[in-house]
Motif scaffolding. Sequence first.
Motif, PDB file in Angstrom:
ATOM      1  N   ASP A  93      57.664  58.515  60.694  1.00 22.77           N
ATOM      2  CA  ASP A  93      56.752  58.032  61.735  1.00 22.77           C
ATOM      3  C   ASP A  93      57.354  56.882  62.530  1.00 22.77           C
ATOM      4  O   ASP A  93      57.229  56.831  63.749  1.00 22.77           O
ATOM      5  CB  ASP A  93      55.417  57.604  61.114  1.00 22.77           C
ATOM      6  CG  ASP A  93      54.648  58.792  60.545  1.00 22.77           C
ATOM      7  OD1 ASP A  93      54.918  59.935  60.984  1.00 22.77           O
ATOM      8  OD2 ASP A  93      53.788  58.579  59.676  1.00 22.77           O
ATOM      9  N   VAL A  94      58.014  55.968  61.850  1.00 15.82           N
ATOM     10  CA  VAL A  94      58.647  54.844  62.550  1.00 15.82           C
ATOM     11  C   VAL A  94      59.815  55.344  63.390  1.00 15.82           C
ATOM     12  O   VAL A  94      60.018  54.883  64.520  1.00 15.82           O
ATOM     13  CB  VAL A  94      59.080  53.747  61.554  1.00 15.82           C
ATOM     14  CG1 VAL A  94      59.940  52.695  62.229  1.00 15.82           C
ATOM     15  CG2 VAL A  94      57.855  53.089  60.926  1.00 15.82           C
ATOM     16  N   ALA A  95      60.577  56.307  62.902  1.00 16.28           N
ATOM     17  CA  ALA A  95      61.693  56.857  63.678  1.00 16.28           C
ATOM     18  C   ALA A  95      61.177  57.499  64.969  1.00 16.28           C
ATOM     19  O   ALA A  95      61.741  57.283  66.047  1.00 16.28           O
ATOM     20  CB  ALA A  95      62.461  57.882  62.851  1.00 16.28           C
ATOM     21  N   ARG A  96      60.094  58.259  64.881  1.00 13.94           N
ATOM     22  CA  ARG A  96      59.508  58.873  66.084  1.00 13.94           C
ATOM     23  C   ARG A  96      59.021  57.801  67.051  1.00 13.94           C
ATOM     24  O   ARG A  96      59.207  57.914  68.269  1.00 13.94           O
ATOM     25  CB  ARG A  96      58.354  59.797  65.699  1.00 13.94           C
ATOM     26  CG  ARG A  96      58.824  61.080  65.044  1.00 13.94           C
ATOM     27  CD  ARG A  96      57.684  61.960  64.563  1.00 13.94           C
ATOM     28  NE  ARG A  96      56.681  62.196  65.579  1.00 13.94           N
ATOM     29  CZ  ARG A  96      55.400  62.400  65.310  1.00 13.94           C
ATOM     30  NH1 ARG A  96      54.980  62.401  64.055  1.00 13.94           N
ATOM     31  NH2 ARG A  96      54.538  62.615  66.269  1.00 13.94           N
ATOM     32  N   LEU A  97      58.417  56.773  66.511  1.00 15.41           N
ATOM     33  CA  LEU A  97      57.916  55.671  67.325  1.00 15.41           C
ATOM     34  C   LEU A  97      59.056  54.969  68.054  1.00 15.41           C
ATOM     35  O   LEU A  97      58.985  54.723  69.261  1.00 15.41           O
ATOM     36  CB  LEU A  97      57.175  54.681  66.421  1.00 15.41           C
ATOM     37  CG  LEU A  97      56.718  53.406  67.052  1.00 15.41           C
ATOM     38  CD1 LEU A  97      55.326  53.600  67.598  1.00 15.41           C
ATOM     39  CD2 LEU A  97      56.709  52.302  66.023  1.00 15.41           C
ATOM     40  N   LEU A  98      60.123  54.677  67.334  1.00 13.21           N
ATOM     41  CA  LEU A  98      61.278  54.013  67.948  1.00 13.21           C
ATOM     42  C   LEU A  98      61.904  54.886  69.032  1.00 13.21           C
ATOM     43  O   LEU A  98      62.304  54.385  70.084  1.00 13.21           O
ATOM     44  CB  LEU A  98      62.313  53.661  66.880  1.00 13.21           C
ATOM     45  CG  LEU A  98      61.893  52.623  65.843  1.00 13.21           C
ATOM     46  CD1 LEU A  98      63.001  52.418  64.827  1.00 13.21           C
ATOM     47  CD2 LEU A  98      61.514  51.320  66.498  1.00 13.21           C
ATOM     48  N   ASP A  99      61.972  56.193  68.786  1.00 10.52           N
ATOM     49  CA  ASP A  99      62.539  57.099  69.772  1.00 10.52           C
ATOM     50  C   ASP A  99      61.739  57.091  71.072  1.00 10.52           C
ATOM     51  O   ASP A  99      62.314  57.137  72.166  1.00 10.52           O
ATOM     52  CB  ASP A  99      62.628  58.528  69.215  1.00 10.52           C
ATOM     53  CG  ASP A  99      63.702  58.666  68.151  1.00 10.52           C
ATOM     54  OD1 ASP A  99      64.623  57.824  68.112  1.00 10.52           O
ATOM     55  OD2 ASP A  99      63.616  59.609  67.345  1.00 10.52           O
ATOM     56  N   VAL A 100      60.410  57.012  70.969  1.00  6.16           N
ATOM     57  CA  VAL A 100      59.576  56.958  72.169  1.00  6.16           C
ATOM     58  C   VAL A 100      59.923  55.722  72.995  1.00  6.16           C
ATOM     59  O   VAL A 100      60.094  55.797  74.214  1.00  6.16           O
ATOM     60  CB  VAL A 100      58.077  56.963  71.799  1.00  6.16           C
ATOM     61  CG1 VAL A 100      57.213  56.597  73.002  1.00  6.16           C
ATOM     62  CG2 VAL A 100      57.668  58.326  71.253  1.00  6.16           C
ATOM     63  N   PHE A 101      60.064  54.579  72.332  1.00 12.11           N
ATOM     64  CA  PHE A 101      60.351  53.341  73.059  1.00 12.11           C
ATOM     65  C   PHE A 101      61.767  53.327  73.625  1.00 12.11           C
ATOM     66  O   PHE A 101      61.987  52.886  74.749  1.00 12.11           O
ATOM     67  CB  PHE A 101      60.117  52.119  72.171  1.00 12.11           C
ATOM     68  CG  PHE A 101      58.671  51.739  72.123  1.00 12.11           C
ATOM     69  CD1 PHE A 101      58.123  50.945  73.115  1.00 12.11           C
ATOM     70  CD2 PHE A 101      57.860  52.183  71.111  1.00 12.11           C
ATOM     71  CE1 PHE A 101      56.787  50.608  73.089  1.00 12.11           C
ATOM     72  CE2 PHE A 101      56.519  51.855  71.078  1.00 12.11           C
ATOM     73  CZ  PHE A 101      55.977  51.064  72.073  1.00 12.11           C
ATOM     74  N   VAL A 102      62.716  53.803  72.869  1.00 11.21           N
ATOM     75  CA  VAL A 102      64.100  53.815  73.356  1.00 11.21           C
ATOM     76  C   VAL A 102      64.235  54.778  74.529  1.00 11.21           C
ATOM     77  O   VAL A 102      64.879  54.460  75.532  1.00 11.21           O
ATOM     78  CB  VAL A 102      65.080  54.147  72.208  1.00 11.21           C
ATOM     79  CG1 VAL A 102      66.476  54.404  72.736  1.00 11.21           C
ATOM     80  CG2 VAL A 102      65.094  52.994  71.201  1.00 11.21           C
ATOM     81  N   ASP A 103      63.606  55.950  74.442  1.00 11.73           N
ATOM     82  CA  ASP A 103      63.667  56.906  75.543  1.00 11.73           C
ATOM     83  C   ASP A 103      62.996  56.360  76.801  1.00 11.73           C
ATOM     84  O   ASP A 103      63.389  56.689  77.914  1.00 11.73           O
ATOM     85  CB  ASP A 103      63.018  58.234  75.153  1.00 11.73           C
ATOM     86  CG  ASP A 103      63.834  59.000  74.130  1.00 11.73           C
ATOM     87  OD1 ASP A 103      65.035  58.670  73.947  1.00 11.73           O
ATOM     88  OD2 ASP A 103      63.279  59.924  73.496  1.00 11.73           O
ATOM     89  N   ALA A 104      61.982  55.532  76.621  1.00  9.76           N
ATOM     90  CA  ALA A 104      61.261  54.965  77.768  1.00  9.76           C
ATOM     91  C   ALA A 104      61.924  53.709  78.323  1.00  9.76           C
ATOM     92  O   ALA A 104      61.494  53.193  79.345  1.00  9.76           O
ATOM     93  CB  ALA A 104      59.830  54.650  77.361  1.00  9.76           C
ATOM     94  N   ALA A 105      62.973  53.233  77.685  1.00  6.88           N
ATOM     95  CA  ALA A 105      63.597  51.971  78.101  1.00  6.88           C
ATOM     96  C   ALA A 105      64.009  51.986  79.563  1.00  6.88           C
ATOM     97  O   ALA A 105      63.872  50.985  80.271  1.00  6.88           O
ATOM     98  CB  ALA A 105      64.799  51.658  77.216  1.00  6.88           C
TER      99      ALA A 105
END
Length: 198
Positions: A93-105
């Motif tokens: 869940d944290v990995a998916r969450l981090l991916d959302v933020f990094v992709d939106a950077a």
Amino acid sequence: ALDALRRELDLDAVVTALRNSDNPQTHRHALQLLVLLARLFPRDVLRQVMPVFQFIGTTALRRDDAHTFEMIERTVQALVSAVVVHARRPAVDVARLLDVFVDAAVLVPSHRRLLLFGTLSSTLSTALIPALVSRLLAYSARATTRARLASNNDNNNDSPKVVHNAYCDVCENTIVGIRYKCLVCPDSVSYTHLRAHE
């Protein structure tokens, strides 16, 4: 009293209003409600957290006003805390969450990125910060590689040239190469063509 509220709670309606509305005020109110609900019912909110973060990543982060970013900051703190503490599969869940933020950077205005990722990293547990940093570094490496490849393609004389039905304001020749459209100026000319005039 909380059990009665939980039974009446319709998180799907809140998330749907958040995602389907074009009104920034509706977005803020829905995020405020989700922050409050995350404190009261973190496990219930967790089921809706990915659509909320995807909305933040694709829509809200593009806005460049202090009030929206303050609301995003509070939302990140409340919902990331809920994910870290109450997730059934914390690593996934944290990995998916981090991916959302990094992709939106890339969507985040550059002067707000440090604030956003500072808030995210201060909300994560210390053990999860290396995962965030490694994702940011990997994203940066991919972006750098894409930019380098695009630059090489612009400068490669062997590749086929694209000829546009547009003319240079300086030399009045047809523009050849990648044509970039400025969001401010009414006309556009090729960057590679302009370099030839320097």
